[in-house]
Structures are given as structure tokens and as C-alpha cells.
Motif scaffolding. Structure first.
Motif, PDB file in Angstrom:
ATOM      1  N   LEU B 167     -10.482   4.226  -6.349  1.00 46.87           N
ATOM      2  CA  LEU B 167     -10.057   5.311  -5.470  1.00 46.87           C
ATOM      3  C   LEU B 167      -8.909   6.052  -6.135  1.00 46.87           C
ATOM      4  O   LEU B 167      -7.831   5.490  -6.336  1.00 46.87           O
ATOM      5  CB  LEU B 167      -9.623   4.760  -4.112  1.00 46.87           C
ATOM      6  N   ASP B 168      -9.166   7.293  -6.509  1.00 44.16           N
ATOM      7  CA  ASP B 168      -8.158   8.073  -7.220  1.00 44.16           C
ATOM      8  C   ASP B 168      -7.321   8.862  -6.216  1.00 44.16           C
ATOM      9  O   ASP B 168      -7.738   9.896  -5.731  1.00 44.16           O
ATOM     10  CB  ASP B 168      -8.848   9.016  -8.207  1.00 44.16           C
ATOM     11  N   GLU B 169      -6.156   8.349  -5.885  1.00 47.23           N
ATOM     12  CA  GLU B 169      -5.247   8.999  -4.924  1.00 47.23           C
ATOM     13  C   GLU B 169      -6.001   9.409  -3.656  1.00 47.23           C
ATOM     14  O   GLU B 169      -5.970  10.568  -3.253  1.00 47.23           O
ATOM     15  CB  GLU B 169      -4.631  10.255  -5.547  1.00 47.23           C
ATOM     16  N   PRO B 170      -6.686   8.469  -2.994  1.00 48.91           N
ATOM     17  CA  PRO B 170      -7.549   8.860  -1.875  1.00 48.91           C
ATOM     18  C   PRO B 170      -6.760   9.368  -0.672  1.00 48.91           C
ATOM     19  O   PRO B 170      -7.324   9.994   0.208  1.00 48.91           O
ATOM     20  CB  PRO B 170      -8.278   7.568  -1.521  1.00 48.91           C
ATOM     21  N   LEU B 171      -5.469   9.088  -0.634  1.00 53.04           N
ATOM     22  CA  LEU B 171      -4.693   9.428   0.557  1.00 53.04           C
ATOM     23  C   LEU B 171      -3.772  10.610   0.326  1.00 53.04           C
ATOM     24  O   LEU B 171      -3.131  11.093   1.258  1.00 53.04           O
ATOM     25  CB  LEU B 171      -3.854   8.210   0.978  1.00 53.04           C
ATOM     26  N   ALA B 172      -3.711  11.076  -0.921  1.00 52.29           N
ATOM     27  CA  ALA B 172      -2.666  12.044  -1.280  1.00 52.29           C
ATOM     28  C   ALA B 172      -2.801  13.355  -0.515  1.00 52.29           C
ATOM     29  O   ALA B 172      -1.807  14.004  -0.217  1.00 52.29           O
ATOM     30  CB  ALA B 172      -2.704  12.308  -2.777  1.00 52.29           C
ATOM     31  N   SER B 173      -4.035  13.751  -0.187  1.00 54.58           N
ATOM     32  CA  SER B 173      -4.167  15.069   0.445  1.00 54.58           C
ATOM     33  C   SER B 173      -4.301  14.960   1.962  1.00 54.58           C
ATOM     34  O   SER B 173      -4.768  15.884   2.601  1.00 54.58           O
ATOM     35  CB  SER B 173      -5.377  15.795  -0.138  1.00 54.58           C
ATOM     36  N   LEU B 174      -3.915  13.818   2.523  1.00 54.73           N
ATOM     37  CA  LEU B 174      -4.073  13.629   3.970  1.00 54.73           C
ATOM     38  C   LEU B 174      -2.725  13.588   4.675  1.00 54.73           C
ATOM     39  O   LEU B 174      -1.699  13.313   4.060  1.00 54.73           O
ATOM     40  CB  LEU B 174      -4.813  12.314   4.236  1.00 54.73           C
ATOM     41  N   ASP B 175      -2.745  13.844   5.968  1.00 52.28           N
ATOM     42  CA  ASP B 175      -1.491  13.751   6.717  1.00 52.28           C
ATOM     43  C   ASP B 175      -1.188  12.290   7.036  1.00 52.28           C
ATOM     44  O   ASP B 175      -2.014  11.400   6.842  1.00 52.28           O
ATOM     45  CB  ASP B 175      -1.548  14.612   7.982  1.00 52.28           C
ATOM     46  N   ALA B 176       0.023  12.046   7.538  1.00 56.35           N
ATOM     47  CA  ALA B 176       0.522  10.676   7.635  1.00 56.35           C
ATOM     48  C   ALA B 176      -0.362   9.775   8.487  1.00 56.35           C
ATOM     49  O   ALA B 176      -0.663   8.643   8.106  1.00 56.35           O
ATOM     50  CB  ALA B 176       1.947  10.687   8.176  1.00 56.35           C
ATOM     51  N   SER B 177      -0.843  10.274   9.643  1.00 56.32           N
ATOM     52  CA  SER B 177      -1.612   9.385  10.512  1.00 56.32           C
ATOM     53  C   SER B 177      -2.972   9.091   9.887  1.00 56.32           C
ATOM     54  O   SER B 177      -3.468   7.960   9.956  1.00 56.32           O
ATOM     55  CB  SER B 177      -1.769  10.003  11.900  1.00 56.32           C
ATOM     56  N   ALA B 178      -3.550  10.113   9.244  1.00 57.32           N
ATOM     57  CA  ALA B 178      -4.832   9.883   8.580  1.00 57.32           C
ATOM     58  C   ALA B 178      -4.663   8.899   7.423  1.00 57.32           C
ATOM     59  O   ALA B 178      -5.522   8.063   7.174  1.00 57.32           O
ATOM     60  CB  ALA B 178      -5.404  11.201   8.069  1.00 57.32           C
ATOM     61  N   GLN B 179      -3.511   8.981   6.741  1.00 60.85           N
ATOM     62  CA  GLN B 179      -3.229   8.044   5.651  1.00 60.85           C
ATOM     63  C   GLN B 179      -3.216   6.615   6.166  1.00 60.85           C
ATOM     64  O   GLN B 179      -3.837   5.725   5.579  1.00 60.85           O
ATOM     65  CB  GLN B 179      -1.873   8.352   5.027  1.00 60.85           C
ATOM     66  N   ALA B 180      -2.513   6.412   7.284  1.00 58.09           N
ATOM     67  CA  ALA B 180      -2.400   5.058   7.823  1.00 58.09           C
ATOM     68  C   ALA B 180      -3.769   4.523   8.230  1.00 58.09           C
ATOM     69  O   ALA B 180      -4.129   3.386   7.907  1.00 58.09           O
ATOM     70  CB  ALA B 180      -1.447   5.066   9.013  1.00 58.09           C
ATOM     71  N   SER B 201      -2.435   5.370  -6.697  1.00 64.11           N
ATOM     72  CA  SER B 201      -1.616   6.128  -5.770  1.00 64.11           C
ATOM     73  C   SER B 201      -0.231   6.322  -6.336  1.00 64.11           C
ATOM     74  O   SER B 201       0.245   5.528  -7.148  1.00 64.11           O
ATOM     75  CB  SER B 201      -1.534   5.378  -4.446  1.00 64.11           C
ATOM     76  N   HIS B 202       0.412   7.398  -5.923  1.00 63.64           N
ATOM     77  CA  HIS B 202       1.832   7.453  -6.214  1.00 63.64           C
ATOM     78  C   HIS B 202       2.643   7.174  -4.952  1.00 63.64           C
ATOM     79  O   HIS B 202       3.856   7.239  -4.966  1.00 63.64           O
ATOM     80  CB  HIS B 202       2.221   8.789  -6.867  1.00 63.64           C
ATOM     81  N   ASP B 203       1.924   6.846  -3.875  1.00 63.63           N
ATOM     82  CA  ASP B 203       2.608   6.486  -2.643  1.00 63.63           C
ATOM     83  C   ASP B 203       2.792   4.970  -2.616  1.00 63.63           C
ATOM     84  O   ASP B 203       1.898   4.226  -2.240  1.00 63.63           O
ATOM     85  CB  ASP B 203       1.791   6.953  -1.440  1.00 63.63           C
ATOM     86  N   LEU B 204       3.976   4.546  -3.037  1.00 68.20           N
ATOM     87  CA  LEU B 204       4.189   3.110  -3.189  1.00 68.20           C
ATOM     88  C   LEU B 204       4.189   2.365  -1.868  1.00 68.20           C
ATOM     89  O   LEU B 204       3.812   1.202  -1.806  1.00 68.20           O
ATOM     90  CB  LEU B 204       5.514   2.843  -3.914  1.00 68.20           C
ATOM     91  N   ALA B 205       4.594   3.043  -0.808  1.00 66.71           N
ATOM     92  CA  ALA B 205       4.658   2.380   0.489  1.00 66.71           C
ATOM     93  C   ALA B 205       3.264   1.899   0.894  1.00 66.71           C
ATOM     94  O   ALA B 205       3.093   0.786   1.380  1.00 66.71           O
ATOM     95  CB  ALA B 205       5.223   3.341   1.528  1.00 66.71           C
ATOM     96  N   ILE B 206       2.260   2.775   0.666  1.00 67.48           N
ATOM     97  CA  ILE B 206       0.907   2.398   1.065  1.00 67.48           C
ATOM     98  C   ILE B 206       0.356   1.319   0.151  1.00 67.48           C
ATOM     99  O   ILE B 206      -0.310   0.383   0.600  1.00 67.48           O
ATOM    100  CB  ILE B 206       0.020   3.660   1.102  1.00 67.48           C
ATOM    101  N   VAL B 207       0.679   1.407  -1.129  1.00 67.20           N
ATOM    102  CA  VAL B 207       0.223   0.372  -2.056  1.00 67.20           C
ATOM    103  C   VAL B 207       0.790  -0.986  -1.642  1.00 67.20           C
ATOM    104  O   VAL B 207       0.088  -1.985  -1.612  1.00 67.20           O
ATOM    105  CB  VAL B 207       0.612   0.734  -3.506  1.00 67.20           C
ATOM    106  N   ARG B 208       2.074  -0.988  -1.313  1.00 62.21           N
ATOM    107  CA  ARG B 208       2.665  -2.266  -0.910  1.00 62.21           C
ATOM    108  C   ARG B 208       1.987  -2.792   0.353  1.00 62.21           C
ATOM    109  O   ARG B 208       1.780  -3.979   0.527  1.00 62.21           O
ATOM    110  CB  ARG B 208       4.158  -2.109  -0.647  1.00 62.21           C
ATOM    111  N   HIS B 209       1.618  -1.848   1.227  1.00 60.99           N
ATOM    112  CA  HIS B 209       1.019  -2.213   2.511  1.00 60.99           C
ATOM    113  C   HIS B 209      -0.340  -2.892   2.323  1.00 60.99           C
ATOM    114  O   HIS B 209      -0.659  -3.854   3.010  1.00 60.99           O
ATOM    115  CB  HIS B 209       0.877  -0.939   3.340  1.00 60.99           C
ATOM    116  N   VAL B 210      -1.162  -2.402   1.405  1.00 59.70           N
ATOM    117  CA  VAL B 210      -2.533  -2.905   1.346  1.00 59.70           C
ATOM    118  C   VAL B 210      -2.874  -3.697   0.083  1.00 59.70           C
ATOM    119  O   VAL B 210      -3.812  -4.495   0.104  1.00 59.70           O
ATOM    120  CB  VAL B 210      -3.570  -1.765   1.499  1.00 59.70           C
ATOM    121  N   ALA B 211      -2.154  -3.495  -1.042  1.00 59.07           N
ATOM    122  CA  ALA B 211      -2.625  -4.059  -2.305  1.00 59.07           C
ATOM    123  C   ALA B 211      -2.275  -5.532  -2.443  1.00 59.07           C
ATOM    124  O   ALA B 211      -1.214  -5.976  -1.996  1.00 59.07           O
ATOM    125  CB  ALA B 211      -2.049  -3.269  -3.468  1.00 59.07           C
TER     126      ALA B 211
END
Lengths: 293, 314
Positions: B167-180, B201-211
Motif C-alpha cells: 500500500l503506497d501511502e494509502p491514507l495520505a489523500s484522505l481526511d482524518a476520520s477516513a484515515q482512522a 506512509s509518512h504518517d508515523l502515528a498511523i504506522v505505529r497504530h497498525v504496524a
């Protein structure tokens, strides 16, 4: 905004018609183009006289009897203008269809195979683009010999490369798009994506280009006839009628009315093409969605 | 045998007017089924190139990419070999990864085989898996929001019953609730369907959350890899440390994120010695001349830093 457009906008039941079609210019284009097509189909019923029949009143000015007057040989200009639509419109449609088909095939082949094939095909379009269209068409028509058929052929020769360019560009860009890449990753062959994903996205722009090109084709055809390379007398063709008119400036109606016919048809197809472009442009489509509740 | 294994992958891009850029300069990565591997790094560090190389969209100059024991071959004009179809990619931008002229259902069915009726049933199932109503199948992409489109893209990838999805930055173009929502969906997919995910991802918070594991990439190479939690609490590489410090903390403590000075250098001219040394706060003589290799640390961790061993990890 004109009141006409406003009235059409305000009607909610017209909302199934794309907004692009409700612009004043689009309406003008549609109405005039449709009128000319109807005239071309029913020309023998509309024209009061035989376009080739001579009367004993040559060079008579416009009157109730001869709406657009008569030419130097006494032929009714109104009937000639009407029957001229049966020459220009069908030939223009046919040759544009031919040019679009040839150009699209060349462009699709160039964009699909890329590399050397692309290079050769695109350099040949460059060759055609290097000359002004009317000059090249004149050369080709002169080489092939005078006549309407050869003039039409000459216009196909100058018209196909723009389709090749457009289609090649679209095949290349759509072919590299992420949705084609995802389809490829899902196991679709390159040819399958060409048919399913690429070509449907190419069809719209080609259609728009063809509509705009219809105006060019009519203009070129009239131009060649004007120069004596297209339709030959006594055929009632707008361009050659304008040419006859230039010899008798004191009888202005001989050249003016066929000229107006060319003007209105070209204008109508240009407007039509512009609105078609708006219809196919996804950005304007989105704007449309925002306007309509 | 790992599901997806990248070994010392090198990817070069030709530059206009001669020369080439080494976008990925020897990166290794392993994705097991059912595991989520996060790949983080700044823009331009080669993450997306690595993703494309992993599925065969970009040819690999050196090193190897293996999927379930067979080499991943670059795409040619022909259809992809059948066994590779179980390795999928989801693009960053769901606005460009779906064909605007085809219905969602038809695009999800791209990866399906069988009769028309069987495919229709499966398409509806897949919609349900990604949390979309089965009625979406006859609608066109422009009728959906970004989050819904990304779900369609994921459903499309799932249609091939993949064992690994990149998944290449699958969340980068989404808003916060859609990201979650989507992050939770991804976590569930990995658990329930035993799919291995390489989440870039460059969103480390989400990576920490799921990876489950994280690889930190810098300028075409791995700076550090390891299980998510230990890496997060005690980063071994100064670059990981800086990245984690740059994450804003919504805890009300008034902590401002620390920004990492400087920018990613031009990959065409990487710095001598350690690639990170011009930006590193702990830089010393050795870093400028000698490049550290990715060395093992305790607890399945690896870091490419001369100081990593002296940090007392483990």
C-alpha cells in the motif's frame, strides 16, 4: 447571463441535460447545425427552383420571387444555397470520419507500441503539420486533379495527423495511468487494458475534435472550390458560388448568401464542438454537479 | 519461505539528458503473511519506488525481489504470470487509481474469474469486506468520496485473493476520520484474511497504530528496522529518533514537535560516509568517511549507525 439561459437554468426538469448544453452558445450551435442538417435532408422540397435551371432574369436582386436574387446566369441563388448544403455537409462528415478513423488507428498504434514505430509514425505527422493545411490541400488536390472527390481526399490527407497526435498522447498518458497499472497488476494483458480502459477514455476527445474539425473541413472544402480545385461549375457548391460572386461585386447577393451559409455552418459546428468539449471534460462535469442541487 | 522478500534492491532512474539517479540504493525488506510492515521516511527517500519495484512496476537494477519463492518479474505487454497476481499494489491517490469511465463493480471484478453471476456475488462480498454497501457496484468512481474510493481500490486488490498487498501511502489523500477507519480496516484485513501488508506512509502515528514491524528508510537505504513498539520507544538510529520526535502529540502537554533540520539530499549525489551525517546531531569523524551497515541489535532489531550498539538496547 442572458434571459434565455436563465430561463432554461431555472427549469428543474431540464437538469438531466448537462449544464454544458444549456449555455447560450451551445443552444445557438445546436439549433443552427440541426437546421442545416434538416435543410440538407429535405433540400429538394425546400428549394423553390432547380439549382441549375436558368431563368430569363439574370442578376436580379433579392425579391419575393427570388429570395436571394438570381446569379449572372439567372439561376435562383436561394435554391443553389439550399442544395449546396447537400454537397458540403455529407462530404465533410464522410471525410472527417475517414480522417478520424485513419488518424486514430495511427495514433493508437504509435502510442501502444511506442519506440521506433512511434517515432516513424509521429515524424510522418510532423511532415504534414509542417505545411499550412490549405497550401498542402491545394498541392494534393492539384496533383490528384480538379474535382470534388479529389478535394475531399486532399482534406483527409491534411486532417488525419491531428487525430493521430491526440490519440497517441491519450493512449500514452492513459496507458501509464495508475488505473491501467492496477488493472495490469490484476493480471490484465496490455491489449486487454487498451480495449477496456484506454480506448473508452480516448473516444470522447476524438469525438470533440471531429465535431470541431467538421467546421474546418467545410471551410477547407469551400476554400478549395473557391480556388477552382474542388467542385466544378455548374455544381451548386458554396465555395465556388462565392468565387463566382467575386466576379460580380455590383451584384452582391451572388457571393454573399453562399458566404453566409458557410459562415453559419462553420460557426454552428464550432459552438457545438466547444460545448461537446465541456460535456466530456470531467472538471466541468464536476462543476455541474455542484451547481445542480 | 517469506511471502514477499526484497534483498538488496537497487533501482535506478534514467535522468533526462543522460545520467541516472539511484532512487533505491540497496534496501531489504521481508513481509510475512498476516503481518503489517510499516515503511516510513521523508518524501523523496525512495519509498514509493521500492513499492513499485516490489510488485514489478519498476525494474530492479540489482538485488532480488521474491514473492512466495519465485522472482517477481517486471511487467511486460503480456498478462502478469498467474502466481504474481496474488501480489497487489494499492496506490496513494484513489482519484487516479480508478478508471472514471467504468463502474466500481466492473473494476473490482477485474481480478475475478468465473461466470458473470459468480463474479457479481463475489464483488458484493468484497464490498462488504471493505465496509461498502453492495449497491455501490453499479456506480462510477466520481460518485464516491476519497475514503470510499480507497475502499474500492482495496476491494479491487482483494479480488485476486492476495497474500501480500503493498500500500503506497494509502491514507495520505484522505481526511482524518477516513484515515482512522481505513487504518482499522487494514489491521482487520491482515488479521482476518491472513494478508501481509507493506504499509508505506509518512504518517508515523498511523504506522505505529497498525504496524507489527517498522522499517525506516533514508535516501534509498534502510536506516533502521525492528518491531514497532521497541523501535518507537527507543529508536536506535538518530534519523528514527528525529522522525518520531517530529510527530505532533495531541496530549495537551504543549509539546511542539521537533523539526529535523535540512532536507533530504539529492539522491544523485548522496553524501560520503553515512548518508545521514549532514543532518545528524550526533555526527563524529567516522560518519563522514565510512558508511555504517545495517547491523543486528538485540530483539530482532537492525540499525545502520555507528552509535547504535552503544545505546544499551535490549
Amino acid at each position: 447571463m442572458s434571459s434565455l439561459a436563465y430561463a432554461l437554468r431555472a427549469r428543474p426538469r431540464a437538469s438531466w441535460i448537462p449544464a454544458a448544453w444549456r449555455q447560450p452558445l451551445a443552444i445557438v450551435g445546436i439549433v443552427i447545425a440541426a437546421a442545416w442538417i434538416v435543410i440538407a435532408i429535405f433540400a429538394p422540397l425546400i428549394a423553390p427552383d432547380d439549382p441549375l435551371a436558368q431563368t430569363f432574369t439574370p442578376a436580379a436582386g433579392p425579391s419575393w420571387h427570388h429570395l436571394f436574387g438570381t446569379d449572372e446566369l439567372g439561376r435562383d441563388v436561394f435554391s443553389r444555397v439550399i442544395s449546396g448544403s447537400r454537397v458540403s455537409l455529407p462530404i465533410a462528415v464522410t471525410l472527417v470520419a475517414l480522417a478520424a478513423t485513419i488518424g486514430s488507428i495511427v495514433g493508437a498504434v504509435a502510442g501502444y507500441f511506442r519506440g521506433v514505430v512511434d517515432g516513424i509514425l509521429m515524424r510522418s505527422t510532423d511532415l504534414v503539420f509542417a505545411f499550412p493545411p490549405i497550401i498542402l490541400a491545394m498541392v494534393v488536390a492539384a496533383v490528384l486533379g480538379r474535382g470534388l472527390f479529389n478535394a475531399a481526399l486532399a482534406i483527409v490527407v491534411v486532417a488525419w495527423p491531428s487525430y493521430a497526435r491526440v490519440v497517441r498522447g491519450l493512449v500514452l498518458s492513459v496507458g501509464d495511468s495508475e488505473y491501467v497499472q492496477s488493472a495490469r497488476l490484476l493480471g490484465a494483458s496490455s491489449r486487454r487494458t487498451l480495449v477496456r480502459d484506454v480506448l473508452p477514455n480516448v473516444a470522447g476527445p476524438v469525438f470533440v475534435l471531429a465535431t470541431l474539425d467538421l467546421a474546418n473541413a467545410i471551410l477547407l472544402l469551400s476554400g478549395l472550390s473557391f480556388l477552382g480545385l474542388g467542385a466544378q461549375p455548374p455544381k451548386a457548391e458554396w465555395g465556388s458560388m462565392v468565387a463566382e460572386g467575386t466576379q460580380y461585386f455590383q451584384w452582391w447577393w451572388i457571393g454573399t448568401f453562399p458566404g453566409l451559409a458557410i459562415f453559419t455552418v462553420v460557426l454552428a459546428f464550432n459552438f457545438l464542438g466547444d460545448s461537446l468539449r465541456d460535456v466530456f471534460d470531467p472538471r466541468t462535469a464536476r462543476r455541474d454537479a455542484e451547481v445542480e442541487p | 519461505m517469506s511471502a514477499l522478500e526484497l534483498r538488496d534492491v537497487v533501482v535506478d532512474y534514467d535522468r533526462r539528458g543522460g545520467g541516472s539517479v539511484r532512487a533505491v540504493a540497496g534496501a531489504s525488506l521481508v513481509v510475512e503473511r498476516g503481518r503489517i510492515v510499516g515503511l516510513v521516511g521523508e518524501s523523496g527517500c525512495g519509498k514509493s519506488t521500492l513499492a513499485r519495484a516490489a510488485v514489478g512496476l519498476v525494474p530492479v537494477a540489482e538485488g532480488s525481489v521474491e514473492f512466495e519463492g519465485t522472482a517477481v518479474t517486471p511487467l511486460s505487454r503480456r498478462a502478469r504470470p498467474e502466481h504474481l497476481v496474488r501480489l497487489q499494489l494499492v496506490f496513494q491517490n484513489p482519484y487516479s487509481s480508478l478508471n472514471p469511465r467504468r463502474t466500481a463493480g466492473s473494476q473490482i471484478a477485474d481480478g475475478l474469474k468465473g461466470t458473470r453471476a459468480a463474479r457479481a456475488v463475489r464483488v458484493r462480498e468484497l464490498c462488504e469486506v471493505v465496509g461498502l454497501p453492495g449497491t455501490v457496484t453499479s456506480r462510477y468512481p466520481h460518485e464516491f468520496s476519497g475514503g470510499q474510493r480507497q475502499r474500492i481500490a482495496i476491494a479491487r486488490a482483494l479480488a485476486s485473493s492476495p497474500s501480500v498487498i503493498v500500500l503506497d501511502e494509502p491514507l495520505a489523500s484522505l481526511d482524518a476520520s477516513a484515515q482512522a477507519q481505513l487504518a482499522n480496516l487494514l489491521a482487520n484485513l491482515a488479521r482476518d484474511l491472513e494478508v501481509g501488508l507493506l504499509l508505506i506512509s509518512h504518517d508515523l502515528a498511523i504506522v505505529r497504530h497498525v504496524a507489527d514491524e517498522v522499517s525506516v528508510m533514508y535516501l534509498g537505504k534502510m536506516a533502521e528496522t525492528g518491531p514497532t513498539l521497541p523501535l518507537w520507544t527507543k529508536p536506535a538510529h538518530p534519523y528514527s529518533e528525529a522522525l518520531i520526535a517530529a510527530v505532533p502529540r495531541p496530549d495537551g502537554a504543549g509539546f511542539l514537535p521537533e523539526s529535523l533540520p535540512g532536507e533530504v539530499p539529492d539522491p544523485a549525489h548522496p553524501p560520503a560516509g553515512c548518508r545521514f551525517h549532514p543532518r545528524c546531531p550526533y555526527v563524529f569523524e567516522r560518519c563522514r568517511v565510512e558508511e555504517p551497515r545495517l547491523e543486528p541489535l538485540p530483539n530482532d532489531r537492525f540499525a545502520a549507525c555507528w552509535l547504535a550498539g552503544s545505546k544499551g538496547l535490549g
